[in-house]
Design a protein around this motif. Sequence first.
Motif, short mmCIF file in Angstrom:
data_model
loop_
_atom_site.label_atom_id
_atom_site.label_comp_id
_atom_site.label_asym_id
_atom_site.label_seq_id
_atom_site.Cartn_x
_atom_site.Cartn_y
_atom_site.Cartn_z
N PRO A 207 0.85 -1.20 0.00
CA PRO A 207 0.00 0.00 0.00
C PRO A 207 0.89 1.25 0.00
O PRO A 207 1.84 1.32 0.79
CB PRO A 207 -0.79 -0.12 1.30
N GLU A 225 -4.21 3.05 -18.05
CA GLU A 225 -5.39 2.39 -17.53
C GLU A 225 -5.65 1.16 -18.39
O GLU A 225 -5.52 1.21 -19.60
CB GLU A 225 -6.54 3.38 -17.70
N ILE A 243 -2.51 1.43 -4.69
CA ILE A 243 -3.54 2.18 -3.98
C ILE A 243 -4.57 1.14 -3.55
O ILE A 243 -5.16 0.48 -4.43
CB ILE A 243 -4.17 3.23 -4.91
N PRO A 244 -4.79 0.95 -2.25
CA PRO A 244 -5.75 -0.09 -1.86
C PRO A 244 -7.14 0.21 -2.43
O PRO A 244 -7.63 1.33 -2.35
CB PRO A 244 -5.75 0.03 -0.32
N MET A 245 -7.72 -0.82 -3.07
CA MET A 245 -8.98 -0.65 -3.78
C MET A 245 -10.05 -1.54 -3.17
O MET A 245 -9.76 -2.64 -2.69
CB MET A 245 -8.82 -1.06 -5.24
N ALA A 246 -11.28 -1.06 -3.27
CA ALA A 246 -12.42 -1.86 -2.81
C ALA A 246 -12.63 -3.04 -3.75
O ALA A 246 -12.26 -2.99 -4.93
CB ALA A 246 -13.66 -0.98 -2.76
N GLY A 247 -13.23 -4.09 -3.24
CA GLY A 247 -13.53 -5.26 -4.07
C GLY A 247 -14.46 -4.91 -5.23
O GLY A 247 -15.31 -4.03 -5.13
N GLY A 248 -14.26 -5.58 -6.34
CA GLY A 248 -15.16 -5.41 -7.48
C GLY A 248 -14.86 -4.20 -8.35
O GLY A 248 -15.56 -3.91 -9.30
N VAL A 249 -13.79 -3.46 -8.01
CA VAL A 249 -13.43 -2.30 -8.83
C VAL A 249 -12.04 -2.56 -9.38
O VAL A 249 -11.12 -2.87 -8.63
CB VAL A 249 -13.43 -1.00 -8.01
N ASP A 250 -11.89 -2.49 -10.68
CA ASP A 250 -10.63 -2.88 -11.29
C ASP A 250 -9.56 -1.81 -11.19
O ASP A 250 -8.43 -2.07 -10.85
CB ASP A 250 -10.82 -3.34 -12.73
N SER A 251 -9.92 -0.58 -11.50
CA SER A 251 -8.87 0.43 -11.54
C SER A 251 -9.46 1.82 -11.47
O SER A 251 -10.65 2.04 -11.69
CB SER A 251 -8.07 0.31 -12.83
N LEU A 252 -8.59 2.76 -11.14
CA LEU A 252 -8.89 4.18 -11.25
C LEU A 252 -8.40 4.66 -12.61
O LEU A 252 -7.50 4.06 -13.21
CB LEU A 252 -8.14 4.95 -10.17
N ASN A 253 -8.94 5.75 -13.06
CA ASN A 253 -8.39 6.45 -14.21
C ASN A 253 -6.91 6.77 -13.92
O ASN A 253 -6.55 7.09 -12.78
CB ASN A 253 -9.21 7.73 -14.40
N ALA A 255 -4.94 9.25 -14.55
CA ALA A 255 -4.63 10.59 -14.02
C ALA A 255 -5.07 10.69 -12.56
O ALA A 255 -4.42 11.36 -11.75
CB ALA A 255 -5.31 11.66 -14.87
N THR A 256 -6.18 10.03 -12.23
CA THR A 256 -6.67 10.05 -10.85
C THR A 256 -5.74 9.25 -9.94
O THR A 256 -5.38 9.68 -8.84
CB THR A 256 -8.09 9.49 -10.79
#
Lengths: 270, 270
Positions: A207, A225, A243-253, A255-256
């Motif tokens: 992390p 991306e 960046i620790p991510m919530a389950g079920g979400v693949d990626s951030l943009n 630039a974000t």
Amino acid sequence: MATITHIPDPDDPRIDDFRDLTNADRRPDRPGGRGLVIAEGVVVVRRLLDSRYPVRSLLGVSRRLAELADDLATIDVPAYQTDADTMAAAVGFHLNRGVLAVADRAPVPDAATLARCAQVLAVLEGVGDHENLGALFRNAAALGVDGVLLGPRCSDPLYRRSVRVSMGHVLRVPFAPLPGDWPGCLDLLRACGLRVVALTPMPEARPIAAAGLAGRRVALLLGAEGPGLSAAALAAADVRVRIPMAGGVDSLNVATAAAVAFHAVAPAVP
Amino acid sequence: MATITHIPDPDDPRIDDFRDLTNADRRPDRPGGRGLVIAEGVVVVRRLLDSRYPVRSLLGVSRRLAELADDLATIDVPAYQTDADTMAAAVGFHLNRGVLAVADRAPVPDAATLARCAQVLAVLEGVGDHENLGALFRNAAALGVDGVLLGPRCSDPLYRRSVRVSMGHVLRVPFAPLPGDWPGCLDLLRACGLRVVALTPMPEARPIAAAGLAGRRVALLLGAEGPGLSAAALAAADVRVRIPMAGGVDSLNVATAAAVAFHAVAPAVP
């Protein structure tokens, strides 16, 4: 002081730099492509006038040129004033920002020079989307990143759409291609005392907030991306962070994700 | 199992839900506006099918419906198959994502119920731009935010463009209007044990990374890019925090600032 000249005819050759922009800048890098730097709107035009790029001319409706009067007072370039319809006829589309400026390109800085002086650099691999690239530069400028190095398969940051989405910050944040073989050329950054940090969604990465990077001198590797960084780039980094991510979400943009990472590696502010 | 029906005629009344979308959803909240939930593209359609919104039907080209075959096998809704031109004639524009789904709205959760269970909530004031709102929901989903509360002058998160930009995450992250007078209604959140934290560029605010918020239960107040939070909202917060910014840069995009803040307040990951 800029000279303001009224142009009633959309075919006037003095505004050729602004002609048919959608086609002209489709492939600015190709033979015949003009590769000029185009700024749209008062805010971005002002950043171009303040930049190191040699401005060739402006084209705008009188209201927008009036907003730029203080800026135009201190420079010596032609400013062409026209009405919205004539401007649309020349440019090829209706431009609701009402003013454009055009500049020549300028020599890019040397990657090694950038790397020696930088606290934080972004190093991009395969960031081909012009809007993502522009947004990334905006975030780099806001969060105090000292420069952007372009690895393989990146777009041109000076493409018109990138300039616009960056709010003109591509004209302020230094960038340079990273010379040599990829990713072996990352050794150059290491030799300049930067820690090479790859941002990846891989679960085995650390992390970012727990990686002890705040305030360290880092070169932050960012991939597109979707595919993300190549295996070779990941392997070449000194450390891999996520960046620790919530389950079920693949990626951030991209630039974000870059903004989150830039904030995480920035020196602590008292 | 979904029934797939071939529709050769763009005027077929069975696809009326998808007709003339640009006009239909311009003001979905107004009388005559249909206020349906529209998902575009395979990824977002899949999230709609997985959501609590009652799906009415799908419309797509055969290739895209085939990609959704596994999803369609488990539900009982009409799926209308057509070609790209017929679809464009009905929808009113060429849709390169090739598939749409439509659902009815569903009752929104209760703000107090959300606030009692949440670790982190976003509370929005004046976020009127549909794309920023969608991007903010995408970032909220990725960074584990438990819900979004809508204060005054926010747009409808279920507007088609917000759904698309959110990658369908507006369909997963719970949201609710915050009832009562603004900003007095923030007392409700405080009563639920949440610390009310305003994000602002004001120089006297504390740097968010130094505010001791990581892992705390917080309601993060976010205002629109440009004006930011109102003075009343800033005054009503328990603490005001900022993202340290480089000189000469006014602000980040609101969804990007939100992502940086969501990451900063998230519980530490071992």
